[in-house]
Design a protein around this motif. Structure first.
Motif, PDB file in Angstrom:
ATOM      1  N   ASP A  98       0.810  -1.222   0.000  1.00 17.82           N
ATOM      2  CA  ASP A  98       0.000   0.000   0.000  1.00 17.82           C
ATOM      3  C   ASP A  98       0.843   1.273   0.000  1.00 17.82           C
ATOM      4  O   ASP A  98       0.313   2.357  -0.190  1.00 17.82           O
ATOM      5  CB  ASP A  98      -0.961   0.016   1.194  1.00 17.82           C
ATOM      6  CG  ASP A  98      -2.110  -0.966   1.021  1.00 17.82           C
ATOM      7  OD1 ASP A  98      -2.368  -1.379  -0.117  1.00 17.82           O
ATOM      8  OD2 ASP A  98      -2.734  -1.316   2.037  1.00 17.82           O
ATOM      9  N   ILE A  99       2.139   1.154   0.229  1.00 21.68           N
ATOM     10  CA  ILE A  99       3.012   2.334   0.252  1.00 21.68           C
ATOM     11  C   ILE A  99       3.385   2.690  -1.181  1.00 21.68           C
ATOM     12  O   ILE A  99       4.032   1.931  -1.882  1.00 21.68           O
ATOM     13  CB  ILE A  99       4.276   2.085   1.092  1.00 21.68           C
ATOM     14  CG1 ILE A  99       3.873   1.760   2.543  1.00 21.68           C
ATOM     15  CG2 ILE A  99       5.195   3.302   1.038  1.00 21.68           C
ATOM     16  CD1 ILE A  99       5.016   1.318   3.418  1.00 21.68           C
ATOM     17  N   ILE A 100       2.931   3.877  -1.598  1.00 19.17           N
ATOM     18  CA  ILE A 100       3.180   4.345  -2.969  1.00 19.17           C
ATOM     19  C   ILE A 100       4.512   5.080  -3.051  1.00 19.17           C
ATOM     20  O   ILE A 100       5.275   4.917  -3.993  1.00 19.17           O
ATOM     21  CB  ILE A 100       2.060   5.306  -3.424  1.00 19.17           C
ATOM     22  CG1 ILE A 100       0.714   4.613  -3.364  1.00 19.17           C
ATOM     23  CG2 ILE A 100       2.340   5.809  -4.831  1.00 19.17           C
ATOM     24  CD1 ILE A 100      -0.449   5.561  -3.571  1.00 19.17           C
ATOM     25  N   HIS A 101       4.786   5.911  -2.052  1.00 19.95           N
ATOM     26  CA  HIS A 101       5.974   6.759  -2.080  1.00 19.95           C
ATOM     27  C   HIS A 101       6.349   7.094  -0.646  1.00 19.95           C
ATOM     28  O   HIS A 101       5.501   7.101   0.242  1.00 19.95           O
ATOM     29  CB  HIS A 101       5.651   8.044  -2.861  1.00 19.95           C
ATOM     30  CG  HIS A 101       6.816   8.944  -3.090  1.00 19.95           C
ATOM     31  ND1 HIS A 101       7.954   8.560  -3.747  1.00 19.95           N
ATOM     32  CD2 HIS A 101       7.009  10.240  -2.740  1.00 19.95           C
ATOM     33  CE1 HIS A 101       8.797   9.578  -3.803  1.00 19.95           C
ATOM     34  NE2 HIS A 101       8.249  10.617  -3.199  1.00 19.95           N
ATOM     35  N   HIS A 102       7.622   7.338  -0.415  1.00 20.29           N
ATOM     36  CA  HIS A 102       8.069   7.757   0.913  1.00 20.29           C
ATOM     37  C   HIS A 102       9.236   8.728   0.783  1.00 20.29           C
ATOM     38  O   HIS A 102       9.965   8.703  -0.211  1.00 20.29           O
ATOM     39  CB  HIS A 102       8.476   6.561   1.771  1.00 20.29           C
ATOM     40  CG  HIS A 102       9.741   5.903   1.306  1.00 20.29           C
ATOM     41  ND1 HIS A 102       9.769   5.031   0.249  1.00 20.29           N
ATOM     42  CD2 HIS A 102      11.012   6.024   1.740  1.00 20.29           C
ATOM     43  CE1 HIS A 102      11.010   4.620   0.065  1.00 20.29           C
ATOM     44  NE2 HIS A 102      11.794   5.207   0.952  1.00 20.29           N
ATOM     45  N   VAL A 103       9.368   9.584   1.776  1.00 20.47           N
ATOM     46  CA  VAL A 103      10.452  10.560   1.821  1.00 20.47           C
ATOM     47  C   VAL A 103      10.961  10.611   3.256  1.00 20.47           C
ATOM     48  O   VAL A 103      10.171  10.767   4.191  1.00 20.47           O
ATOM     49  CB  VAL A 103       9.962  11.967   1.391  1.00 20.47           C
ATOM     50  CG1 VAL A 103      11.061  13.003   1.558  1.00 20.47           C
ATOM     51  CG2 VAL A 103       9.435  11.957  -0.022  1.00 20.47           C
ATOM     52  N   LYS A 104      12.269  10.481   3.430  1.00 20.33           N
ATOM     53  CA  LYS A 104      12.866  10.630   4.753  1.00 20.33           C
ATOM     54  C   LYS A 104      12.931  12.115   5.095  1.00 20.33           C
ATOM     55  O   LYS A 104      13.278  12.935   4.257  1.00 20.33           O
ATOM     56  CB  LYS A 104      14.278  10.047   4.794  1.00 20.33           C
ATOM     57  CG  LYS A 104      14.339   8.535   4.699  1.00 20.33           C
ATOM     58  CD  LYS A 104      13.634   7.837   5.821  1.00 20.33           C
ATOM     59  CE  LYS A 104      14.505   7.663   7.027  1.00 20.33           C
ATOM     60  NZ  LYS A 104      13.801   7.014   8.145  1.00 20.33           N
TER      61      LYS A 104
END
Length: 142
Positions: free
Chosen positions: A58-64
């Motif tokens: 379900d995770i489309i995109h991530h940013v730290k």
């Protein structure tokens, strides 16, 4: 003539094949090991008190989040199937599930129902006679 702006990565990732972002949710928090290999525990607060289990798929995109942006860091994630997470249907930490089940069991039964009726002004009829049955076997108080 104005210079054409470079396209950002975020819309490319979130809008695939002309789909909409209606069921996409952005969350800021802290990533920890999940309950299974195919999920993560995502803490929504720095005290690590509130968490949701998020499926990897379900995770489309991530940013730290860098220390210069926020001293405690963290991660921003965008997830699809947001309605599952907003309505609480997604997998939840086991302790939360257990406490929810305990609460549901606690608020069942005659004693709670009598209390709820009294609070709502619907006082239930009291048993007649000198002896009030306590055990519920049907033999007492006869």
């Amino acid at each position: 003539m104005a210079k054409k702006l470079a396209l950002d990565e975020l819309p490319k990732r979130l809008i695939e094949n002309n789909s909409t972002t209606e069921d996409v949710l952005m969350m800021y928090g802290f990533v920890a090991k999940g309950t299974e290999e195919d999920n993560i525990t995502f803490y929504l607060d720095p005290a690590l008190k509130t968490a949701v289990i998020v499926k990897d798929e379900d995770i489309i995109h991530h940013v730290k989040v860098t220390k210069s942006q926020n001293p405690i860091g963290g991660t921003i994630i965008w997830i699809k199937n947001a309605s599952l997470y907003l309505q609480g249907k997604a997998a939840q930490p086991q302790a939360h599930v257990q406490s929810q089940q305990n609460a549901e069991q606690f608020f069942q039964g005659d004693i709670y129902q009598q209390f709820a009726n009294t609070v709502q002004g619907k006082a239930s009829p009291r048993p007649q006679g000198a002896h009030v049955p306590v055990c519920g076997c049907g033999k007492c108080g006869q």
